[in-house]
Design a protein around this motif. Structure first.
Motif, PDB file in Angstrom:
ATOM      1  N   LEU A  65     -44.294 -47.388   0.274  1.00 14.76           N
ATOM      2  CA  LEU A  65     -44.204 -47.096   1.706  1.00 14.76           C
ATOM      3  C   LEU A  65     -43.155 -46.021   1.960  1.00 14.76           C
ATOM      4  CD1 LEU A  65     -44.883 -47.847   4.692  1.00 14.76           C
ATOM      5  CD2 LEU A  65     -43.034 -49.489   4.560  1.00 14.76           C
ATOM      6  N   ALA A  83     -40.848 -51.768   9.144  1.00 14.21           N
ATOM      7  CA  ALA A  83     -40.574 -52.290   7.808  1.00 14.21           C
ATOM      8  C   ALA A  83     -39.647 -51.351   7.053  1.00 14.21           C
ATOM      9  CB  ALA A  83     -41.865 -52.485   7.038  1.00 14.21           C
ATOM     10  N   LEU A  84     -39.862 -50.064   7.238  1.00 13.68           N
ATOM     11  CA  LEU A  84     -39.054 -49.048   6.574  1.00 13.68           C
ATOM     12  C   LEU A  84     -37.608 -49.128   7.041  1.00 13.68           C
ATOM     13  CD1 LEU A  84     -39.993 -46.809   4.646  1.00 13.68           C
ATOM     14  CD2 LEU A  84     -39.741 -45.255   6.557  1.00 13.68           C
ATOM     15  N   ALA A  85     -37.451 -49.258   8.362  1.00 12.34           N
ATOM     16  CA  ALA A  85     -36.094 -49.332   8.905  1.00 12.34           C
ATOM     17  C   ALA A  85     -35.403 -50.607   8.454  1.00 12.34           C
ATOM     18  CB  ALA A  85     -36.143 -49.274  10.424  1.00 12.34           C
ATOM     19  N   THR A 111     -32.743 -43.972   7.328  1.00 13.61           N
ATOM     20  CA  THR A 111     -32.804 -45.402   7.042  1.00 13.61           C
ATOM     21  C   THR A 111     -32.108 -45.696   5.720  1.00 13.61           C
ATOM     22  OG1 THR A 111     -34.983 -45.012   6.163  1.00 13.61           O
ATOM     23  CG2 THR A 111     -34.883 -45.957   8.346  1.00 13.61           C
ATOM     24  N   THR A 130     -35.917 -52.136   5.579  1.00 17.95           N
ATOM     25  CA  THR A 130     -35.872 -52.240   4.118  1.00 17.95           C
ATOM     26  C   THR A 130     -34.531 -52.734   3.589  1.00 17.95           C
ATOM     27  OG1 THR A 130     -37.447 -50.466   3.962  1.00 17.95           O
ATOM     28  CG2 THR A 130     -36.230 -50.956   1.986  1.00 17.95           C
ATOM     29  N   ARG A 131     -33.444 -52.136   4.090  1.00 15.75           N
ATOM     30  CA  ARG A 131     -32.123 -52.442   3.540  1.00 15.75           C
ATOM     31  C   ARG A 131     -31.610 -53.818   3.939  1.00 15.75           C
ATOM     32  NH1 ARG A 131     -31.169 -49.490  -0.773  1.00 15.75           N
ATOM     33  NH2 ARG A 131     -32.000 -47.413  -0.444  1.00 15.75           N
ATOM     34  N   ARG A 158     -42.826 -51.696  -1.070  1.00 15.26           N
ATOM     35  CA  ARG A 158     -41.703 -51.086  -0.349  1.00 15.26           C
ATOM     36  C   ARG A 158     -41.444 -49.665  -0.803  1.00 15.26           C
ATOM     37  NH1 ARG A 158     -39.009 -54.104   3.218  1.00 15.26           N
ATOM     38  NH2 ARG A 158     -39.153 -56.332   2.887  1.00 15.26           N
ATOM     39  N   GLU A 171     -45.285 -50.524   9.837  1.00 11.80           N
ATOM     40  CA  GLU A 171     -44.756 -49.874   8.632  1.00 11.80           C
ATOM     41  C   GLU A 171     -43.444 -49.156   8.920  1.00 11.80           C
ATOM     42  OE1 GLU A 171     -48.685 -48.942   5.912  1.00 11.80           O
ATOM     43  OE2 GLU A 171     -48.254 -47.618   7.594  1.00 11.80           O
ATOM     44  N   ASN A 172     -43.374 -48.519  10.099  1.00  8.60           N
ATOM     45  CA  ASN A 172     -42.127 -47.856  10.474  1.00  8.60           C
ATOM     46  C   ASN A 172     -40.992 -48.864  10.583  1.00  8.60           C
ATOM     47  OD1 ASN A 172     -41.928 -44.823  11.301  1.00  8.60           O
ATOM     48  ND2 ASN A 172     -44.021 -45.433  11.795  1.00  8.60           N
ATOM     49  N   MET A 224     -36.226 -49.955  15.744  1.00 10.99           N
ATOM     50  CA  MET A 224     -35.967 -49.665  14.331  1.00 10.99           C
ATOM     51  C   MET A 224     -34.475 -49.613  14.049  1.00 10.99           C
ATOM     52  SD  MET A 224     -38.835 -46.755  13.613  1.00 10.99           S
ATOM     53  CE  MET A 224     -38.100 -46.198  12.082  1.00 10.99           C
TER      54      MET A 224
END
Lengths: 255, 363
Positions: B159, A111-113, B174, A115-116, B156, A108-109, A167
């Motif tokens: 999260l 995935a968060l990084a 981020t 995201t963009r 997304r 999840e971490n 990340m």
């Protein structure tokens, strides 16, 4: 000498004064000029309070400048908001706690990084991204790819720092800032993380600045070394001059 | 307890469970203690009642949800854009909503829906049993909402909201606007609170601008009971345990009132006591665990020390025995010092050793 198109970062007259007009006045950055070429890996040395971290804070936008311009890859980011610049600037801190969300899993971490940069999808953990994260974690050789559903909070400092590194790299930044990111780790883990850092930086060809207090590390990693003192860049070594440097001589700069 | 009482406890537990979920989102996921939930709960009641009064019960529920969401976003704007502390932002919105509620109710303090159509009376016409209708309709809505929220928190955006509550600085790094995430979370939480209020007004056929008093403790009780029983583990389990906690809370209240421990107007006091007890459990458990550990450790340490003393004394004895023996040997050696044969034997041995080392060079 340099075509300005080849420069990733241009800093001009960067100035920051803390507590101006009081007896505690401190000039943290004193008209700093600095150019970084694309893909350059610069190590930064300097005693505590010499302005290294303030430089990073100013580049990231955590801190507002009193004067000066910051140009990243041709666009002026001096007044851009912190989260907007973060799209292009990644930063890893000394404290492994800061770069990761402890109650989320490794996947999840990541995935968060990501995201963009990920292809748009409703759910962040689709198969394609998952496989990509798995590959990236394998490079670490720390068996973290087998624990992708483990909460980050359960990992050791070194492991968390390694995940932070992955990340930041997968978010494909233009500029990577490493703020003593191995200082809180034991010598072996620290070496491992530095190794991985080099691998990632070389693979991605990302422009990187690394603050360290280890003179040896500063000279063996990267291809240019800057020394800060009193809010100014006092030395800028590169090429043959840098190779000829004796760590012990450099150590004296601290004295 | 009769079946009717059990059913009533389950229904109320589910209805207030939605409110508890509404508080759970800001309180546990975003780490913001959102007081505006109290205002939006009442707002949901009033809006749904006003619409039901005009024969539009379904629209009433939808408008209530929207109203709650807007109020939640307002709290979020006060908190994030104007840097007002989250508790204060919540109190400000909550207080302002009180007046807004009176305006919606055209200045009346309460609205009665007796004889009016609600989602319950409409569903009852199809099912035919009042209690079963109330249970099934409420259960369906609760299951639907928890599923939707749970799925949302795995997208997304969801999260990112979870990460914002966990480590906001990291989320900003981020390149995500944490302000927006907080506003979405607060909006969602307050929408749920309003939905809960809307359903309760149609369930009770009554809405009052003062029914929000003490409601925060009720929601908190559900969250804490759920966590005490099921631990904090993931967002889906967290939501389910909160709803279950709310039902358990209703049973505790029903039992407390049944045995006439306290009069029925002491509800807020009972709620508070339940929350305090539930909150005390971890601390009490920790102290008890520590004491148990300490006792065990002391026992072991005593045993170890006693044994060790014995060991020490025995080794002392054996050491001194050996000392005596070696003394005697020394004496006997001294006596034999004059014995040349003994000396030469020793010499021979050392010679042999030397020979071996030098590889028999002496020969």
């Amino acid at each position: 000498m340099n075509n300005s198109n080849d420069l990733m970062l241009r800093i001009r007259r960067m100035t920051k004064v803390f507590f101006p007009g009081t007896s505690n006045e401190k000039i943290a950055l004193n008209r700093v000029n600095l150019d970084l070429e694309k893909g350059e890996f610069v190590t930064i040395l300097g005693a505590n309070g010499s302005g290294k971290t303030t430089l990073f804070n100013a580049i990231c936008g955590t801190l507002e400048l009193d004067d000066g311009i910051v140009i990243l890859d041709g666009s002026d980011i001096t007044w851009e908001k912190e989260h907007k610049r973060a799209l292009h600037i990644s930063r890893i801190y000394q404290d492994p706690q800061m770069g990761t969300a402890p109650n989320l899993t490794i996947a999840e971490n990541l995935a968060l990084a990501y995201t963009r940069k990920a292809s748009p999808s409703l759910f962040p953990l689709n198969k394609k991204d998952y496989r990509f994260f798995h590959e990236q974690l394998e490079i670490l050789e720390m068996d973290l790819e087998l624990r992708m559903n483990t909460k980050i909070g359960l990992l050791s400092g070194g492991q968390r720092q390694a995940v932070s590194l992955v990340m930041e790299i997968i978010s494909q930044p233009k500029l990577l800032l490493l703020d003593e990111h191995t200082a809180a780790l034991d010598p072996q883990t620290s070496e491992k993380i530095l190794d991985v850092t080099n691998t990632f930086v070389r693979n991605a060809g990302v422009t990187t600045m690394m603050i360290t207090h280890n003179v040896q590390d500063a000279l063996t990693n990267g291809d240019r070394t800057i020394v800060f003192s009193g809010g100014k860049i006092v030395h800028d070594y590169r090429g043959a001059e840098r190779d000829a440097l004796d760590p012990n001589d450099l150590q004296k700069l601290y004295g | 307890m009769t079946i009717a009482q059990v059913l009533s406890a389950v229904q109320l537990g589910l209805l207030y469970g939605i409110l508890a979920v509404g508080l759970y989102i800001p309180f546990r996921i975003l780490d913001i203690a959102d007081m505006s939930v109290q205002g939006t709960f009442t707002m949901g009641m009033i809006i749904a009642a006003v619409f039901s009064y005009d024969r539009m019960p379904f629209l009433g529920i939808i408008v209530a949800i929207l109203g709650g969401a807007i109020c939640g976003v307002i709290t979020g704007i006060l908190h994030t854009k104007f840097n007002i502390p989250s508790i204060l932002s919540g109190i400000l919105t909550m207080t302002a909503i009180y007046t807004v509620n009176l305006i919606i109710a055209s200045g009346k303090a309460n609205i009665s829906l007796i004889g009016k159509d609600t989602i319950y009376t409409i569903a009852d016409k199809m099912i035919g049993n009042d209690q079963i209708t109330k249970t099934i309709v409420t259960l369906l809505i609760v299951v639907l909402m928890t599923t939707l929220i749970s799925v949302f928190f795995h997208t997304r955006t969801g999260l990112t909201i979870r990460a914002t509550g966990d480590n906001a600085a990291m989320v900003r790094h981020t390149s995500i606007n944490t302000d927006n995430m907080k506003m979405i979370g607060l909006g969602l939480g307050n929408a749920m609170a309003a939905l809960s209020g809307a359903l309760i007004s149609q369930y009770n056929l009554f809405a009052d601008v003062n029914s929000g008093t003490g409601i925060l403790v009720v929601a908190l009780a559900a969250i804490i009971i759920g966590e005490t029983l099921f631990r904090r583990n993931g967002v889906t389990l967290g939501l389910i345990s909160t709803v279950v906690g709310s039902i358990i809370y209703r049973f505790i209240i029903a039992i407390a009132l049944k045995f006439d421990v306290l009069p029925s107007y002491a509800l807020n006091l009972i709620s508070t006591i339940i929350v305090i007890i539930a909150l005390m459990v971890p601390a009490i458990k920790e102290t008890r665990d520590r004491q148990a550990k300490k006792r065990l450790h002391l026992e072991l340490a005593n045993k170890y020390l006693n044994n060790n003393n014995n060991v020490l004394t025995t080794t002392d004895k054996s050491i001194s025995d050996k000392k005596n023996i070696s003394d005697k040997e020394n004496i006997s050696e001294k006596e034999n010092m004059s014995d040349k044969k003994n000396m030469s034997d020793k010499k021979n041995i050392s010679d042999q050793l030397l020979d071996k080392k030098s590889g028999g060079k002496n020969e």
